[in-house]
Design a protein around this motif. Structure first.
Motif: not given
Length: 493
Positions: A232-250
């Motif tokens: 996010s600091l370097r503005g690559n928001w596509v990878r931020v979205r990909v990383g968010s799907r790896k987080i277990n929200r439970v």
């Protein structure tokens, strides 16, 4: 499961215990190299005999003695040599690397005190040595991930003090052609702030911790969050979205992971606002609100509630937005922010809103929020939502209305009115047809008949037609009978 796949041929425990005090004394007397040679000689025997326990003890003993004598050049070389020896036992290497990693905090503290300013950065040197040892080894994936976090943090710190742009003397001239030899050359050292940040983000993104079974949930989640933050600091928001799907929200809902949950949804809000996804931002803030730490602090809770109501109002109208808006309005806890709650009530109630009145009543409060502090863009978005709400209300009460009257109700110019109405029609929010010559807008859609209705109408028409045919036939027969009767009377006379 043990990493040692070979069968142990001999036990060297006694020899190791006998050698340990001898080499420790040699190291204290300044004969470190002699102590290293003695340990290396016995290590070769234990390694060839597949005595994992003795080999691991000798590797940790050798590196510890070198560390205690502060010979860091010898330490780095011995770590590399011992890890690359033929037939080296994996578990022994793991224990040696774990031992070496315990010295990194000490070197880091010495570095922070300025001990390595005029010489080699011993902390960085040891980190790079250990990363070289762990490269490509699955059994060392966990230490490599931890070392990568340290190195990425180091480059991030450098990015804060590095120049924004490289000087012309430090920038290599680009060559016209690139050969295979140029590709094999090592990458140039980072110079600018952006270079260091890119290096830190690339280091973290190269590690796929979601596949690591040896890493516990919390450490794995924190690692992925760090990947997302650097991207996010370097503005690559596509990878931020990909990383968010790896987080277990439970896992984020567990009591001991509340701090991680707040960090995660803070990134989710930033990600949503990059594409003006206000409904996603509202959902993220609702998850933040459902946190004990936030509810325990009235100031934080009030700020979160205000953000929830602002973003749900800014979101474009659809079924999900309407459902969320009504659910929030039904929640009495939102009345802790009374003015924002009244704004939500305006959007729930099927009544027209004058933009000038909204601006006068809620403008001073809303403009104090950081959401509207960035400029006029979001304020104009709010104006659009008020206008769209008004058109939906008008469409529910009017079947036909003149364009001039609609402009008066919306307080807009003819072009703005038509543009907004066309957008709602194309989004299938309302049905409308504009008769430009007459200047009339028709909100009532012609109801198209289905197949059953058409068949019923056809059947009714056929029945009417047959009834008419039957009635006509009866009248013809009646006329014919009357004609015959009158003709018979004339013949008899």
């Amino acid at each position: 499961m043990s990493l040692n796949q070979r069968k142990q041929e001999r036990d060297f425990t006694a020899e190791v215990k006998a050698l340990q005090p001898e080499v420790e004394q040699l190291a204290k007397n300044g004969k470190l190299q002699e102590a290293v040679d003695k340990i290396s000689l016995l290590e070769k025997q234990t390694r060839n005999a597949a005595d994992m326990t003795s080999t691991a003890s000798l590797l940790t003993l050798l590196t510890r003695l070198v560390w205690e004598q502060s010979d860091l050049d010898l330490l780095n070389s011995q770590l590399t040599i011992l890890s690359k020896k033929h037939g080296q036992l994996k578990e022994a290497v793991v224990r040696m690397v774990d031992e070496a990693m315990t010295w990194l905090p000490t070197l880091k503290a010495q570095k922070d005190q300025g001990k390595f300013k005029n010489g080699k950065d011993r902390w960085l040197e040891l980190v790079k040595t250990l990363r070289d040892i762990t490269e490509g080894k699955i059994y060392l994936e966990l230490p490599r991930a931890r070392l990568t976090v340290m190195l990425a943090s180091y480059h991030e710190q450098l990015s804060e003090s590095a120049p924004k742009e490289a000087s012309s003397s430090n920038t290599p001239a680009p060559s016209a052609s690139t050969s295979s030899a140029d590709k094999d050359k090592p990458k140039p050292e980072p110079v600018t702030s952006k270079d260091h940040l890119d290096v830190a983000a690339d280091l973290m993104s190269d590690i796929q911790v979601e596949t690591y079974s040896s890493m516990d949930k919390r450490e794995k989640t924190e690692f992925i969050l760090e990947q997302m933050r650097l991207e996010s600091l370097r503005g690559n928001w596509v990878r931020v979205r990909v990383g968010s799907r790896k987080i277990n929200r439970v896992y984020l809902k567990e009591k001991d992971s509340q701090d991680i949950k707040l960090r995660y949804y803070d990134l989710m809000v930033q990600l949503a606002l990059q594409d003006d996804e206000y409904l996603e931002a509202c959902s993220a803030y609702q998850e933040v609100w459902d946190t004990e730490e936030v509810k325990a602090d009235p100031a934080k809770e009030l700020n979160v509630l205000e953000n929830i109501m602002i973003y749900v109002v800014l979101a474009p109208y659809n079924n999900e937005q309407s459902d969320m808006l009504h659910k929030l309005y039904a929640n009495s806890a939102l009345q802790k922010a009374p003015q924002h709650f009244e704004l939500v009530k305006c959007f729930v109630t099927k009544e027209l809103m004058r933009w000038s009145g909204i601006e006068q009543l809620y403008g001073p409060t809303l403009r104090q929020s950081p959401i509207f502090a960035s400029g006029q863009v979001r304020w104009e978005e709010l104006h659009k939502r008020v206008t769209e709400h008004n058109i939906r209300v008008i469409a529910s009460y009017y079947s036909r209305i003149t364009l001039k009257r609609l402009e008066e109700l919306l307080d807009l110019t003819p072009a703005q009115t038509e543009r907004t109405l066309c957008k709602l029609v194309t989004d299938k929010t309302v049905y409308a047809r504009i008769d430009r010559p007459k200047g009339i807008i028709n909100f009532k859609a012609k109801t198209a008949k289905n197949a059953n209705a058409i068949l019923n109408d056809w059947s009714g028409d056929i029945n009417k037609m047959l009834g008419l045919v039957e009635k006509t036939s009866h009248l013809i027969s009646k006329e014919y009978a009357m004609h015959e009767a009158s003709r018979g009377k004339k013949v008899a006379a």
